[in-house]
Motif scaffolding. Sequence first.
Motif: not given
Length: 109
Positions: A16-17, A19-21, A24
């Motif tokens: 999840e982390i 994917k967010d990075h 972004a």
Amino acid sequence: FMARKKFLSKAKKQEEIVKDHVFATYSMLDEKRYSDPSLANRLCFLLRQLSRKFRYKLPRHMKKTYCPNCKVVFTPGKNTRVRVRKNKVIYFCSECNTYTRYPYKPSRK
């Protein structure tokens, strides 16, 4: 009986982390594509590095934003020529003079 709490495993949290990075970084790359090409290329490098390090498969639309040969960000009108011919989209990279072909299905009416 007490209700069990749902805990995300360490791998799921990490995915999840990442994917967010990745998303972004891609949004920043998309903003800087025309205004600052060198920064966009650096962001593309970081994007690919993140996906390799954490074994995250980049979505198809992200993979199509850079040249698979020289890894430069495609910027139509500046360093890329885009043509649509016979059910394929053809990108010509003027940095390394290579053609990249992607399949394309025209929408039926």
